[in-house]
Design a protein around this motif. Structure first.
Motif, PDB file in Angstrom:
ATOM      1  N   GLY A 142      35.925  43.770  55.895  1.00  0.00           N
ATOM      2  CA  GLY A 142      37.182  44.469  56.143  1.00  0.00           C
ATOM      3  C   GLY A 142      37.119  45.971  55.990  1.00  0.00           C
ATOM      4  O   GLY A 142      38.134  46.657  56.148  1.00  0.00           O
ATOM      5  N   LEU A 143      35.961  46.522  55.652  1.00  0.00           N
ATOM      6  CA  LEU A 143      35.855  47.960  55.408  1.00  0.00           C
ATOM      7  C   LEU A 143      36.279  48.796  56.609  1.00  0.00           C
ATOM      8  O   LEU A 143      36.958  49.812  56.468  1.00  0.00           O
ATOM      9  CB  LEU A 143      34.428  48.327  55.007  1.00  0.00           C
ATOM     10  N   SER A 144      35.886  48.382  57.798  1.00  0.00           N
ATOM     11  CA  SER A 144      36.215  49.170  58.984  1.00  0.00           C
ATOM     12  C   SER A 144      37.714  49.233  59.227  1.00  0.00           C
ATOM     13  O   SER A 144      38.204  50.141  59.893  1.00  0.00           O
ATOM     14  CB  SER A 144      35.518  48.584  60.219  1.00  0.00           C
ATOM     15  N   ALA A 145      38.451  48.272  58.676  1.00  0.00           N
ATOM     16  CA  ALA A 145      39.906  48.251  58.828  1.00  0.00           C
ATOM     17  C   ALA A 145      40.619  48.790  57.590  1.00  0.00           C
ATOM     18  O   ALA A 145      41.830  48.661  57.468  1.00  0.00           O
ATOM     19  CB  ALA A 145      40.382  46.833  59.119  1.00  0.00           C
ATOM     20  N   GLY A 146      39.867  49.387  56.653  1.00  0.00           N
ATOM     21  CA  GLY A 146      40.485  49.992  55.483  1.00  0.00           C
ATOM     22  C   GLY A 146      40.620  49.079  54.287  1.00  0.00           C
ATOM     23  O   GLY A 146      41.235  49.456  53.279  1.00  0.00           O
ATOM     24  N   SER A 147      40.044  47.869  54.331  1.00  0.00           N
ATOM     25  CA  SER A 147      40.121  46.957  53.196  1.00  0.00           C
ATOM     26  C   SER A 147      39.046  47.311  52.175  1.00  0.00           C
ATOM     27  O   SER A 147      37.886  47.523  52.525  1.00  0.00           O
ATOM     28  CB  SER A 147      39.930  45.509  53.672  1.00  0.00           C
ATOM     29  N   LEU A 148      39.443  47.355  50.899  1.00  0.00           N
ATOM     30  CA  LEU A 148      38.538  47.712  49.810  1.00  0.00           C
ATOM     31  C   LEU A 148      38.402  46.559  48.820  1.00  0.00           C
ATOM     32  O   LEU A 148      38.125  46.768  47.646  1.00  0.00           O
ATOM     33  CB  LEU A 148      39.066  48.958  49.082  1.00  0.00           C
ATOM     34  N   ASP A 149      38.591  45.337  49.283  1.00  0.00           N
ATOM     35  CA  ASP A 149      38.632  44.157  48.419  1.00  0.00           C
ATOM     36  C   ASP A 149      37.334  43.986  47.632  1.00  0.00           C
ATOM     37  O   ASP A 149      36.239  44.178  48.166  1.00  0.00           O
ATOM     38  CB  ASP A 149      38.873  42.897  49.247  1.00  0.00           C
ATOM     39  N   LEU A 150      37.493  43.580  46.362  1.00  0.00           N
ATOM     40  CA  LEU A 150      36.346  43.319  45.496  1.00  0.00           C
ATOM     41  C   LEU A 150      36.349  41.853  45.079  1.00  0.00           C
ATOM     42  O   LEU A 150      37.349  41.354  44.574  1.00  0.00           O
ATOM     43  CB  LEU A 150      36.398  44.202  44.245  1.00  0.00           C
ATOM     44  N   ARG A 151      35.223  41.172  45.276  1.00  0.00           N
ATOM     45  CA  ARG A 151      35.086  39.785  44.848  1.00  0.00           C
ATOM     46  C   ARG A 151      34.327  39.743  43.522  1.00  0.00           C
ATOM     47  O   ARG A 151      33.267  40.347  43.392  1.00  0.00           O
ATOM     48  CB  ARG A 151      34.351  38.956  45.901  1.00  0.00           C
ATOM     49  N   ILE A 152      34.882  39.012  42.550  1.00  0.00           N
ATOM     50  CA  ILE A 152      34.223  38.784  41.262  1.00  0.00           C
ATOM     51  C   ILE A 152      34.001  37.290  41.130  1.00  0.00           C
ATOM     52  O   ILE A 152      34.931  36.496  41.299  1.00  0.00           O
ATOM     53  CB  ILE A 152      35.081  39.293  40.084  1.00  0.00           C
ATOM     54  N   THR A 153      32.777  36.879  40.841  1.00  0.00           N
ATOM     55  CA  THR A 153      32.453  35.457  40.757  1.00  0.00           C
ATOM     56  C   THR A 153      32.326  35.013  39.302  1.00  0.00           C
ATOM     57  O   THR A 153      32.026  35.807  38.417  1.00  0.00           O
ATOM     58  CB  THR A 153      31.128  35.160  41.492  1.00  0.00           C
ATOM     59  N   GLY A 154      32.567  33.721  39.085  1.00  0.00           N
ATOM     60  CA  GLY A 154      32.398  33.127  37.759  1.00  0.00           C
ATOM     61  C   GLY A 154      33.197  33.841  36.689  1.00  0.00           C
ATOM     62  O   GLY A 154      32.637  34.374  35.730  1.00  0.00           O
ATOM     63  N   LEU A 155      34.527  33.858  36.830  1.00  0.00           N
ATOM     64  CA  LEU A 155      35.377  34.625  35.916  1.00  0.00           C
ATOM     65  C   LEU A 155      35.163  34.243  34.457  1.00  0.00           C
ATOM     66  O   LEU A 155      34.972  33.070  34.122  1.00  0.00           O
ATOM     67  CB  LEU A 155      36.846  34.434  36.277  1.00  0.00           C
ATOM     68  N   ARG A 156      35.244  35.264  33.605  1.00  0.00           N
ATOM     69  CA  ARG A 156      35.119  35.103  32.163  1.00  0.00           C
ATOM     70  C   ARG A 156      36.407  35.585  31.503  1.00  0.00           C
ATOM     71  O   ARG A 156      37.148  36.394  32.079  1.00  0.00           O
ATOM     72  CB  ARG A 156      33.947  35.928  31.639  1.00  0.00           C
ATOM     73  N   PRO A 157      36.695  35.118  30.287  1.00  0.00           N
ATOM     74  CA  PRO A 157      37.895  35.608  29.594  1.00  0.00           C
ATOM     75  C   PRO A 157      37.912  37.127  29.463  1.00  0.00           C
ATOM     76  O   PRO A 157      38.976  37.749  29.526  1.00  0.00           O
ATOM     77  CB  PRO A 157      37.804  34.927  28.221  1.00  0.00           C
ATOM     78  N   SER A 158      36.757  37.748  29.316  1.00  0.00           N
ATOM     79  CA  SER A 158      36.685  39.192  29.154  1.00  0.00           C
ATOM     80  C   SER A 158      37.030  39.956  30.424  1.00  0.00           C
ATOM     81  O   SER A 158      37.231  41.173  30.391  1.00  0.00           O
ATOM     82  CB  SER A 158      35.281  39.610  28.694  1.00  0.00           C
ATOM     83  N   ASP A 159      37.126  39.258  31.566  1.00  0.00           N
ATOM     84  CA  ASP A 159      37.471  39.925  32.819  1.00  0.00           C
ATOM     85  C   ASP A 159      38.964  40.220  32.916  1.00  0.00           C
ATOM     86  O   ASP A 159      39.402  40.910  33.838  1.00  0.00           O
ATOM     87  CB  ASP A 159      37.047  39.065  34.017  1.00  0.00           C
ATOM     88  N   ASP A 160      39.744  39.693  31.998  1.00  0.00           N
ATOM     89  CA  ASP A 160      41.190  39.914  32.000  1.00  0.00           C
ATOM     90  C   ASP A 160      41.497  41.389  31.774  1.00  0.00           C
ATOM     91  O   ASP A 160      40.874  42.048  30.943  1.00  0.00           O
ATOM     92  CB  ASP A 160      41.835  39.075  30.894  1.00  0.00           C
ATOM     93  N   GLY A 161      42.461  41.933  32.538  1.00  0.00           N
ATOM     94  CA  GLY A 161      42.870  43.321  32.323  1.00  0.00           C
ATOM     95  C   GLY A 161      43.147  44.063  33.610  1.00  0.00           C
ATOM     96  O   GLY A 161      43.307  43.470  34.680  1.00  0.00           O
ATOM     97  N   GLN A 162      43.214  45.392  33.504  1.00  0.00           N
ATOM     98  CA  GLN A 162      43.509  46.250  34.648  1.00  0.00           C
ATOM     99  C   GLN A 162      42.233  46.768  35.291  1.00  0.00           C
ATOM    100  O   GLN A 162      41.259  47.078  34.609  1.00  0.00           O
ATOM    101  CB  GLN A 162      44.368  47.448  34.224  1.00  0.00           C
ATOM    102  N   TYR A 163      42.294  46.851  36.622  1.00  0.00           N
ATOM    103  CA  TYR A 163      41.203  47.406  37.406  1.00  0.00           C
ATOM    104  C   TYR A 163      41.759  48.543  38.266  1.00  0.00           C
ATOM    105  O   TYR A 163      42.853  48.428  38.833  1.00  0.00           O
ATOM    106  CB  TYR A 163      40.575  46.343  38.296  1.00  0.00           C
TER     107      TYR A 163
END
Length: 406
Positions: A141-162
């Motif tokens: 989606g970059l060419s269309a302005g999408s900056l999406d980030l994929r994070i795999t295998g979520l951990r409790p420590s991933d909770d919060g603001q990005y």
């Protein structure tokens, strides 16, 4: 001594005129943007006005530059479960090509890099160790302005603001994405891994229902695609123009699960699908599968549901060991990652009491689909231990715990 422009006063022999700001100035004197004459007879004020004007113009240019680069997030918190994958959405507004921009995702307060992309390249030198090997900027989606980030295998420590930050030589912008990682379904994931095998049924491939380009193993547990015909087309019963094979078993009631594994050296670039199909499906040329088959398909890096239209399934990495679970009681079929118990996809099944059969499809040479025997191992009584059974959570597929279906 009064200031040089203090209050309305007269110049020698020159009457004062009102300007648009309600002040007065001699006729013919040009106004500055602040409503002051460029030359009011006071050099210090003239310098002050010019400096102020320069500052205002600079600020205006910066604002204009920022307006050209604006980032927007989802506008609401995202929720996900430990062990799952998640995509943090973010995009440029208005839409523009982001492939040449500097895109950086960072954590709040920590101010350390989660993922860094610049000019078509992922930069991992500054990445936090906790995210190593777990992040991916969705390039499609970059060419269309999408900056999406994929994070795999979520951990409790991933909770919060990005913070999604983006910039180039002239502008900078950022947006905030809140991620709430829940552990409350962790017990359910563990329960699925324990319970699914208890509903396991033995599924074998039907040689009479295999396309003539397919080769089955002697025990009918593996299938692969070959470049030459291996069956007499006059004896086969499979679909005229579809490369697929069906399982021998037919299901009309109860709950049934079977495990399929993809093997081969070219899995990443392969094309295959697994699911269930109506046993009464017509096998003439040109038969349309939609509405009579429920499956997930992998095609060269993307997993999707075989619905109409298809639904992309965001999973990274794509699982190669999949539980297929048919619940005739609740009329649905679900697909689970056999490695971690995460649900891949669930679809309602409208079979109206008809029998359903396992369905397998391969379109790539060099890989094979394998039916695995994953009967749960029971601890030996001699060890004096028993299998701990956690409290059963509500599950839309399996419901309360019970005896395995025979």
């Amino acid at each position: 001594m009064a200031g040089c422009c203090e209050g309305p006063r007269s110049f020698v022999g020159v009457p004062l005129e009102k300007n648009t700001w309600g002040g007065h100035l001699p006729p013919g004197k040009p106004l500055s943007p602040m409503g002051l004459p460029w030359d009011c007879g006071c050099p210090s004020l003239t310098r002050h006005a010019r400096r102020l004007l320069t500052s205002l113009i600079t600020l205006l240019l910066l604002q204009l530059g920022s307006a050209q680069l604006r980032v927007e997030g989802p506008g609401h918190p995202l929720t996900a479960t430990v062990g799952q994958d998640v995509v943090l959405p973010c995009h440029l507004s208005p839409q523009r090509d982001a492939r040449s921009l500097d895109v950086r995702w960072i954590r709040d307060q920590i101010s350390e890099t989660v993922h860094h992309y610049r000019n078509g390249e992922d930069l991992y030198g500054e990445q936090m160790g906790a995210y190593a090997g777990r992040t991916e900027l969705v390039r499609d989606g970059l060419s269309a302005g999408s900056l999406d980030l994929r994070i795999t295998g979520l951990r409790p420590s991933d909770d919060g603001q990005y913070f999604c930050t983006v910039g180039d030589a002239d502008a900078y912008a950022e947006a905030i994405v809140d991620l709430e990682v829940s552990e409350k379904q962790a017990a359910e994931l563990a329960w699925r891994k324990f319970l699914l095998p208890h509903y396991k049924v033995k599924v074998t491939l039907d040689p009479d229902m295999a396309h003539h380009m397919y080769v089955l193993s002697q025990d009918n547990s593996r299938v692969r695609l070959e470049s030459e015909r291996h069956q007499d087309p006059d004896t086969r019963k499979t679909f005229d123009d579809r490369c697929c094979v069906l399982g021998r078993e037919e299901f009309r009631e109860g709950r049934h699960c079977w495990l399929v594994e993809v093997e081969g050296e070219q899995i990443k670039d392969s094309v295959w699908a697994v699911g269930v199909i109506k046993a009464s499906m017509e096998r003439t040329k040109g038969t349309k599968f939609f509405g009579d088959k429920w499956a997930v398909q992998y095609s060269k890096g993307q997993l999707e549901s075989l619905t109409y239209p298809s639904t992309p399934l965001s999973l990274s990495p794509v699982p190669t060991r999949i539980w297929i679970c048919l619940d005739c009681t609740q009329e649905q079929v679900s697909f689970f990652n056999a490695d971690n118990g995460v649900q891949i996809y669930t679809s309602a099944v409208s079979f109206n009491g008809e029998s359903l059969r396992p369905w397998f499809w391969i379109r790539t040479l060099g890989i094979q689909l394998c039916l695995r025997d994953s009967t749960p191992q029971t601890p030996s009584p001699a060890l004096g231990s028993s299998c701990p059974c956690p409290a059963t959570p509500a599950s839309p597929l399996l419901g309360p715990a019970g005896a395995a279906q025979k």
